[in-house]
Design a protein around this motif. Structure first.
Motif, PDB file in Angstrom:
ATOM      1  N   ALA B  93       3.093   6.484  -1.879  1.00  0.00           N
ATOM      2  CA  ALA B  93       2.747   5.477  -2.889  1.00  0.00           C
ATOM      3  C   ALA B  93       2.795   4.073  -2.300  1.00  0.00           C
ATOM      4  N   PRO B 137       3.874   8.841  -8.816  1.00  0.00           N
ATOM      5  CA  PRO B 137       2.696   8.113  -9.309  1.00  0.00           C
ATOM      6  C   PRO B 137       2.744   7.853 -10.814  1.00  0.00           C
ATOM      7  N   LEU B 140       5.195   5.023 -11.502  1.00  0.00           N
ATOM      8  CA  LEU B 140       4.687   3.699 -11.113  1.00  0.00           C
ATOM      9  C   LEU B 140       3.585   3.237 -12.070  1.00  0.00           C
ATOM     10  N   ASP B 141       2.726   4.159 -12.461  1.00  0.00           N
ATOM     11  CA  ASP B 141       1.657   3.798 -13.394  1.00  0.00           C
ATOM     12  C   ASP B 141       2.247   3.281 -14.704  1.00  0.00           C
ATOM     13  N   VAL B 144       3.788  -0.363 -14.307  1.00  0.00           N
ATOM     14  CA  VAL B 144       2.909  -1.532 -14.221  1.00  0.00           C
ATOM     15  C   VAL B 144       2.125  -1.751 -15.517  1.00  0.00           C
ATOM     16  N   ARG B 171       2.752  -3.135  -4.407  1.00  0.00           N
ATOM     17  CA  ARG B 171       1.352  -2.867  -4.073  1.00  0.00           C
ATOM     18  C   ARG B 171       0.516  -2.708  -5.350  1.00  0.00           C
ATOM     19  N   ARG B 172       1.045  -1.933  -6.273  1.00  0.00           N
ATOM     20  CA  ARG B 172       0.328  -1.721  -7.534  1.00  0.00           C
ATOM     21  C   ARG B 172       0.225  -3.011  -8.338  1.00  0.00           C
ATOM     22  N   ARG B 175      -2.316  -5.358  -6.907  1.00  0.00           N
ATOM     23  CA  ARG B 175      -3.677  -4.884  -7.143  1.00  0.00           C
ATOM     24  C   ARG B 175      -4.125  -5.254  -8.563  1.00  0.00           C
ATOM     25  N   ARG B 176      -3.204  -5.117  -9.510  1.00  0.00           N
ATOM     26  CA  ARG B 176      -3.540  -5.351 -10.904  1.00  0.00           C
ATOM     27  C   ARG B 176      -3.400  -6.823 -11.303  1.00  0.00           C
ATOM     28  N   CYS B 203       2.078  -6.213   1.108  1.00  0.00           N
ATOM     29  CA  CYS B 203       2.444  -6.596  -0.253  1.00  0.00           C
ATOM     30  C   CYS B 203       3.693  -7.483  -0.291  1.00  0.00           C
TER      31      CYS B 203
END
Lengths: 165, 634
Positions: B93, B137, B140-141, B144, B171-172, B175-176, B203
């Protein structure tokens, strides 16, 4: 359990044991002196008398005790209201008694009177004996037997509490 | 920019205040931070940053993962620092296609080391891969998804195995929310580790490479003011392909100026996730900090110790401040349990803090790391004040080995500490270490021989070869200790991509040193310790205790099953034994203490006889009784 010869041997040595005095005002009561030559039932504090009744102090301020008194102290080990420390103290005192009687019966000298020096917390052994050498003390220092949770439960203790008189 | 020292109350001017209000900050704690208590790093930084006028909140995001996995499955992953299985779980991840172990080779290659996680190898593989490929995953989803609108800065505190999870979230988030600035800090970013991670992990925008309670808010102030942060001490940042790092400022001297940590979010979140019951009284161990650095390490750095990489300089809060802080935290969080995060107890607390706690009838339970030379009287003082647990740096039962470590204590002191800790009912966390250059087989054998006689004392948590840690003298001065090989511990290769220079990132190192003994030498000692631990784990508590009266002593020995019994000693032997009870002493000192009535040879003979029966611990010229008084609490 307490044969004539053994008791006479103890008597010859004339030792005494102070049991009790665990704490002033504690449920375990005042100091108790056990003279081994009285355990068979002679003199004040003979077997069968109620604890403390009829006991007299000797010249050293020690008091002879009866078999009943020792039984009574032994029985108190299991009382719920005893604190762990008091239970440990009582175990120690009884263990002391067991050891001293056992050593005397085995022909080993026992110590002169000792006390903690604290009011209400007297404990000790009275005997006229001399001290053995260091090597001899180590040779005879060990007495087998389990003690759990500060409570002496060895066969030797059973002998003192239940087998005499 | 007004960034004076602080006590939680800064007074930025109106322009600063307005600018700072726009820089909403979140300070995050990721797995595998322990879920059982709040993070002092998060709690302290939150209070610090708030004092500078920034809107700030903490996010104990580790709790969400613990709730997802179940605490029973989560906490074992937190407890082991080695082998990086926690970091490995988040590696894919964090680094995507650059992650080095998509196939899960770590599970097989470290099969023995990971056996503590339970199950068969196949079961562990299946379980760990499912966590990595499904739970991580999804976690983490979800993380965020909400709560980041308006956030300008996300600070990550990273210690032990928190790097990969922190990178994965960063990182996530970037990105968002591309405008979010990420700032990393904590022990994993200390010194060149932070510099290298800033260079190699994209990141990471900024890193605080030393103590963060000044550098982090100053960095935020610079960001809010639109200023160049390059002048702030202890900060690393990327400039093009290079990293620019400034040396840390001198360490903060006055710890009393720090605010009280804010743990509100931890308790609220734990309760909401069902990890803590909604009860009126809590039993959580609340972390508190009363000192930093190590006063012993300032004088003699233990050769294996990698703590305090930036500075060993010892600083402590005043006793009054600690007293007030504990009271405040107890009221805030309704728990009376406090765990000091200090590396070593400030000995002035023995005369100030602990008597004050006792005098005020506080009902705290306290844990402290201590040096092993504490006396019976000192332990009593601490126990009366509420100390219930200690972590002394015992490390060995051999004085020659302790000298090799530069521990500054003797084996007899270690044993004595265990005795009185037992007497005062203190839980002791300690270890036996070996593998130091210069150890002999005899020293190892001697320790193994003593272990059965110590069965009535608390066993070590573990016994094993030392870990080579960054910042330790062994690591920093390899030539002095004959270090031939020192390479990053091999599990790092399963976590970090090729582009990361592991020599500069790793904290644990595989090593070879001249003058060390093979593992086989320690087999007997290890076995003895395992048996010691097994006895205690079974609920058995072997005993060795004494009753004493003047000139009379009885010792009940219940250490050896089937061989229980009572020793009786009178006169000089009783006196000699009792003279060695409070603290380790020499035969000459015993003779002097007893009024010189006995020849020292007689004392020595008696001590040797006691030792032969396992009733005394001998340490060169020192002897210490092994039995502890049967009557407790005095």
């Amino acid at each position: 359990m307490s044969g004539e010869d053994s008791d006479r041997g103890a008597s010859r040595r004339g030792f005494g044991i102070i049991l009790g005095g665990l704490a002033a005002g504690a449920i375990l009561g005042s100091a108790v002196v056990a003279h081994a030559d009285d355990i068979k039932g002679s003199g004040p504090g003979a077997a069968g008398e109620s604890a403390g009744r009829g006991s007299t102090a000797d010249a050293g301020g020690l008091r002879k005790v009866s078999r009943a008194e020792i039984d009574s102290r032994g029985a108190k080990r299991d009382e719920d209201k005893l604190s762990d420390n008091d239970r440990a103290r009582l175990g120690g005192r009884l263990s002391l008694a067991v050891d001293t009687i056992g050593r005397a019966r085995a022909g080993n000298p026992v110590s002169p009177l000792v006390t903690t020096g604290r009011v209400g917390e007297a404990v000790g052994v009275q005997a006229p004996a001399h001290l053995p050498s260091i090597r001899d003390q180590f040779r005879t220092a060990f007495t087998p037997g389990q003690v759990h949770d500060g409570r002496a439960i060895s066969d030797d203790l059973g002998e003192v509490i239940h087998g005499t008189g | 920019m007004s960034d004076a020292g602080m006590s939680g109350a800064l007074a930025p001017d109106p322009v600063d205040r307005a600018a700072r209000a726009a820089w909403s900050t979140v300070i995050v704690g990721m797995p595998f931070l322990d879920s059982g208590q709040p993070s002092i790093q998060l709690g302290l930084l939150k209070a610090v940053v708030e004092g500078y006028g920034f809107p700030v909140r903490t996010l104990h995001a580790n709790l969400d993962f613990a709730a997802r996995l179940g605490v029973d499955r989560y906490r074992p992953l937190c407890e082991h620092r080695g082998w990086l299985v926690g970091d490995w779980l988040f590696s894919v991840a964090a680094f995507g296609n650059a992650a080095p172990d998509p196939d899960g080779r770590l599970v097989d290659d470290f099969a023995d080391e990971l056996a503590y996680l339970g199950g068969t190898l196949a079961e562990r593989r299946e379980r760990l891969l499912r966590i990595r490929d499904e739970d991580v995953p999804a976690y983490l989803d979800a993380l965020v998804e909400t709560g980041w609108d308006g956030v300008r800065v996300v600070g990550f505190s990273s210690v032990f195995q928190q790097n990969a999870a922190s990178f994965a979230l960063a990182r996530r988030l970037k990105r968002r929310y591309p405008d979010i600035v990420t700032v990393f800090g904590g022990a994993n970013f200390e010194g060149e580790m932070g510099v290298e991670l800033t260079r190699s992990v994209d990141c990471v925008d900024l890193a605080v490479t030393g103590e963060g309670d000044d550098a982090f808010p100053r960095l935020l102030c610079a960001l809010a003011a639109g200023e160049d942060p390059s002048g702030i001490p202890g900060v690393a940042r990327r400039v093009g392909n290079q990293v620019v790092a400034t040396p840390p400022a001198p360490p903060r001297h006055r710890l009393d100026d720090l605010p009280v940590p804010d743990y509100e979010e931890y308790f609220e979140r734990s309760q909401r996730l069902g990890l803590l019951p909604p009860v009126g009284h809590r039993t959580t161990w609340i972390p508190f900090e009363s000192a930093r650095g190590c006063w012993w390490g300032e004088k003699h750095h233990c050769t294996f110790c990698g703590l305090n990489g930036s500075t060993m300089k010892y600083r402590s809060k005043s006793a009054q401040r600690v007293f007030a802080e504990l009271a405040e935290q107890a009221r805030r969080y309704r728990s009376f349990r406090f765990e000091a995060v200090d590396n070593i107890l400030d000995v002035t607390y023995l005369n100030e803090l602990f008597p004050t706690l006792t005098a005020n009838n506080t009902d705290y339970e306290l844990f402290y790391e201590v040096k092993a030379n504490l006396t019976r009287a000192q332990l009593r003082t601490m126990a009366q004040a509420g100390l219930v647990g200690i972590q002394p740096g015992l490390e060995s039962l051999s004085s020659p080995v302790l000298r090799l470590m530069r521990k500054g204590v003797r084996a007899a002191q270690n044993v004595n500490l265990l005795r009185w800790a037992q007497y005062y009912d203190l839980h002791v966390v300690w270890n036996i270490l070996w593998g130091f250059p210069g150890e002999t087989e005899g020293q190892c054998k001697e320790q193994a021989d003593w272990v059965p006689h110590l069965a009535h004392l608390q066993p070590p948590v573990s016994a094993g070869r030392l870990w080579m840690e960054r910042w330790s003298p062994l690591y920093m001065r390899p030539e002095e200790f004959g270090v031939r090989v020192c390479v990053p511990e091999r599990s790092y290769h399963y976590v970090y991509p090729d582009g990361v220079d592991l020599d500069r990132v790793a904290y644990f190192f595989d090593h070879e040193m001249a003058g060390t003994l093979p593992d086989s030498t320690y087999r007997e000692l290890k076995q003895a310790v395992e048996e010691w631990k097994a006895t205690w784990a079974s609920g058995e508590r072997p005993v060795l205790k004494y009753w004493s009266a003047p000139g009379y002593l009885q010792i009940y020995d219940g250490r050896y099953p089937g061989k229980e019994g009572t020793y009786t000693f009178e006169g000089p032997l009783a006196d000699i034994y009792l003279a060695c009870s409070d603290r380790p002493t020499t035969a000459s000192a015993v003779r002097d203490k007893l009024g010189q009535k006995l020849p020292v040879e007689t004392v020595r003979e008696a001590i040797e006889e006691f030792a032969q029966r396992g009733l005394m611990f001998l340490d060169e010229s020192l002897a210490v009784a092994l039995a502890i008084p049967a009557i407790t609490g005095r």
